[in-house]
Design a protein around this motif. Sequence first.
Motif, PDB file in Angstrom:
ATOM      1  N   ARG A  11      14.802  16.259  23.305  1.00  0.00           N
ATOM      2  CA  ARG A  11      14.063  17.421  23.784  1.00  0.00           C
ATOM      3  C   ARG A  11      14.098  18.531  22.732  1.00  0.00           C
ATOM      4  O   ARG A  11      14.498  18.328  21.590  1.00  0.00           O
ATOM      5  N   ASP A  12      13.684  19.722  23.132  1.00  0.00           N
ATOM      6  CA  ASP A  12      13.581  20.818  22.170  1.00  0.00           C
ATOM      7  C   ASP A  12      14.939  21.249  21.636  1.00  0.00           C
ATOM      8  O   ASP A  12      15.084  21.566  20.449  1.00  0.00           O
ATOM      9  N   ASN A  13      15.957  21.274  22.493  1.00  0.00           N
ATOM     10  CA  ASN A  13      17.288  21.701  22.050  1.00  0.00           C
ATOM     11  C   ASN A  13      17.835  20.800  20.951  1.00  0.00           C
ATOM     12  O   ASN A  13      18.407  21.271  19.964  1.00  0.00           O
ATOM     13  N   GLY A  14      17.648  19.491  21.112  1.00  0.00           N
ATOM     14  CA  GLY A  14      18.105  18.561  20.088  1.00  0.00           C
ATOM     15  C   GLY A  14      17.337  18.735  18.786  1.00  0.00           C
ATOM     16  O   GLY A  14      17.913  18.680  17.693  1.00  0.00           O
ATOM     17  N   ALA A  15      16.011  18.957  18.887  1.00  0.00           N
ATOM     18  CA  ALA A  15      15.189  19.169  17.688  1.00  0.00           C
ATOM     19  C   ALA A  15      15.618  20.426  16.949  1.00  0.00           C
ATOM     20  O   ALA A  15      15.636  20.465  15.710  1.00  0.00           O
ATOM     21  N   VAL A  16      15.969  21.464  17.698  1.00  0.00           N
ATOM     22  CA  VAL A  16      16.428  22.715  17.082  1.00  0.00           C
ATOM     23  C   VAL A  16      17.732  22.488  16.325  1.00  0.00           C
ATOM     24  O   VAL A  16      17.925  23.004  15.218  1.00  0.00           O
ATOM     25  N   ARG A  17      18.626  21.682  16.889  1.00  0.00           N
ATOM     26  CA  ARG A  17      19.894  21.384  16.202  1.00  0.00           C
ATOM     27  C   ARG A  17      19.659  20.594  14.916  1.00  0.00           C
ATOM     28  O   ARG A  17      20.302  20.836  13.896  1.00  0.00           O
TER      29      ARG A  17
ATOM     30  N   ASP B 119       8.272  10.825  11.567  1.00  0.00           N
ATOM     31  CA  ASP B 119       7.681  10.159  12.737  1.00  0.00           C
ATOM     32  C   ASP B 119       7.973  10.991  13.983  1.00  0.00           C
ATOM     33  O   ASP B 119       9.110  11.093  14.430  1.00  0.00           O
ATOM     34  N   LEU B 120       6.921  11.593  14.539  1.00  0.00           N
ATOM     35  CA  LEU B 120       7.023  12.374  15.764  1.00  0.00           C
ATOM     36  C   LEU B 120       6.073  11.823  16.825  1.00  0.00           C
ATOM     37  O   LEU B 120       5.549  12.570  17.658  1.00  0.00           O
ATOM     38  N   GLY B 121       5.839  10.522  16.762  1.00  0.00           N
ATOM     39  CA  GLY B 121       4.952   9.890  17.732  1.00  0.00           C
ATOM     40  C   GLY B 121       5.530   9.894  19.135  1.00  0.00           C
ATOM     41  O   GLY B 121       6.746   9.956  19.323  1.00  0.00           O
ATOM     42  N   HIS B 122       4.642   9.848  20.131  1.00  0.00           N
ATOM     43  CA  HIS B 122       5.046   9.754  21.541  1.00  0.00           C
ATOM     44  C   HIS B 122       5.953  10.920  21.962  1.00  0.00           C
ATOM     45  O   HIS B 122       7.016  10.724  22.543  1.00  0.00           O
ATOM     46  N   ASN B 123       5.536  12.136  21.644  1.00  0.00           N
ATOM     47  CA  ASN B 123       6.263  13.316  22.089  1.00  0.00           C
ATOM     48  C   ASN B 123       5.328  14.214  22.907  1.00  0.00           C
ATOM     49  O   ASN B 123       4.318  13.738  23.439  1.00  0.00           O
ATOM     50  N   GLU B 124       5.665  15.499  23.007  1.00  0.00           N
ATOM     51  CA  GLU B 124       4.926  16.401  23.885  1.00  0.00           C
ATOM     52  C   GLU B 124       4.250  17.537  23.120  1.00  0.00           C
ATOM     53  O   GLU B 124       4.106  18.653  23.634  1.00  0.00           O
ATOM     54  N   LEU B 125       3.832  17.282  21.883  1.00  0.00           N
ATOM     55  CA  LEU B 125       3.210  18.324  21.072  1.00  0.00           C
ATOM     56  C   LEU B 125       1.795  18.613  21.564  1.00  0.00           C
ATOM     57  O   LEU B 125       1.051  17.696  21.915  1.00  0.00           O
ATOM     58  N   THR B 126       1.411  19.897  21.550  1.00  0.00           N
ATOM     59  CA  THR B 126       0.099  20.306  22.063  1.00  0.00           C
ATOM     60  C   THR B 126      -0.687  21.066  20.997  1.00  0.00           C
ATOM     61  O   THR B 126      -0.200  21.284  19.869  1.00  0.00           O
ATOM     62  N   ASP B 127      -1.870  21.494  21.380  1.00  0.00           N
ATOM     63  CA  ASP B 127      -2.734  22.240  20.461  1.00  0.00           C
ATOM     64  C   ASP B 127      -2.083  23.524  19.962  1.00  0.00           C
ATOM     65  O   ASP B 127      -2.459  24.057  18.914  1.00  0.00           O
ATOM     66  N   LYS B 128      -1.106  24.039  20.688  1.00  0.00           N
ATOM     67  CA  LYS B 128      -0.461  25.294  20.304  1.00  0.00           C
ATOM     68  C   LYS B 128       0.258  25.196  18.957  1.00  0.00           C
ATOM     69  O   LYS B 128       0.498  26.226  18.313  1.00  0.00           O
ATOM     70  N   VAL B 129       0.609  23.984  18.548  1.00  0.00           N
ATOM     71  CA  VAL B 129       1.331  23.840  17.273  1.00  0.00           C
ATOM     72  C   VAL B 129       0.471  23.175  16.195  1.00  0.00           C
ATOM     73  O   VAL B 129       0.984  22.798  15.142  1.00  0.00           O
ATOM     74  N   SER B 130      -0.821  23.035  16.434  1.00  0.00           N
ATOM     75  CA  SER B 130      -1.681  22.414  15.416  1.00  0.00           C
ATOM     76  C   SER B 130      -1.697  23.245  14.136  1.00  0.00           C
ATOM     77  O   SER B 130      -1.759  22.698  13.028  1.00  0.00           O
TER      78      SER B 130
END
Length: 381
Positions: free
Chosen positions: A64-70, A112-123
């Motif tokens: 999730r986001d917390n792990g990515a931040v670490r 590789d960031l496939g199959h995650n929850e990225l949206t247009d907000k971070v394009s």
Amino acid sequence: MLKKASIALTTLLNKSQDQTGKTLLQIALDQNNEAVIKFDAICQKIRDNDPSCVDITFTDFQLRDNGAVRIASALQCNTHLQSVNLSKQVIGDAGFIALCKALFRHPLRVLDLGHNELTDKVSAEVVSLLEQNHLLQQLNLSHNRFSISHLSAILLVALKHPSLTTIELTCQRCEKLYFNTELSKALAENVSLQRLNLENIDVSDYCFLGNYLKINTTLLAFSMKSFNRMHQIKLILERNQHYESEFDRASALVTRVLQLLRAETLNTQEIFAANADIHKSTQIANELSSKSYANADRLKLSIQKAIALMAVAEDLLSGDSIVLKRLAKQSPLIASHTERTQVSIVDQIRTSGGSPTLPRVSLVEKASEAVEHNVKKLASK
């Protein structure tokens, strides 16, 4: 109602036991603790800039986001990591933004960031990452939540990237992409991309794209929805695969010549064999160049360096250093290569106790011509 259901589930987990006598709840907690310990150890390796830590795939995690931040925090101190697989980690926009900040100047090659929850907000962040990190070679953003319009903008920047060899931007659902002139031209003029995966995306005009794609000589694989209808593009990919095969064959010949120069001994038969290899690789390079193959010039420069180094080796063995002096005078770059060759061959002569000579087989003359015509190109590389 939900509270009662939760209490009932906890009670069931506490009562249920496996063969070792542990309850299911205890097993789940143990597994979670093991995952946390494993994740902490990986982050510490990244933070410590461990030279052995070059390729990491996160499995059995839900970062999730917390792990990515670490991970992003650990990357701030890292220069050795080459490949990171964060697919299927439920990473959202906040986690990706943190990763982007860490990767702008990082020498990462594979992301590789496939199959995650990225949206247009971070394009916009994806575009910035591609514009600032020119070392990235493989990018996978498939099966996220980008709309087709934002995916198109990301694709355009990715196609203009100087070193990407693989781009994966598969949609979650079937979409139709209009390959306009700008996108088609970017794909046609790209000289690094080998694999483009756009599965679930349909092209509005295959003929239009195919006409532009004729110019591209490096693309080897192109996955799209309804690909079976793209006969013209299939033929282009087959042609490019042939070019790549010929390039590899010529490169192998040049490598064999360069390996010869590192050998402990040199003899007349090996020199003639090396000359034949150079002749064949030159023929292939000229043929690829006539087909406007993107990497033909790079191959030619490698061949010219091999010719020059062989000439220097022959000069040293025969006691003639004319070409060596010319090389050192005209190009510091070539001189740095020839100096290593000189030391190696002089050592061979000393250990053999004599001054062996070899037939010139016109290599010195060829090297002289090569230096005259290509020294400026070689020096600029």
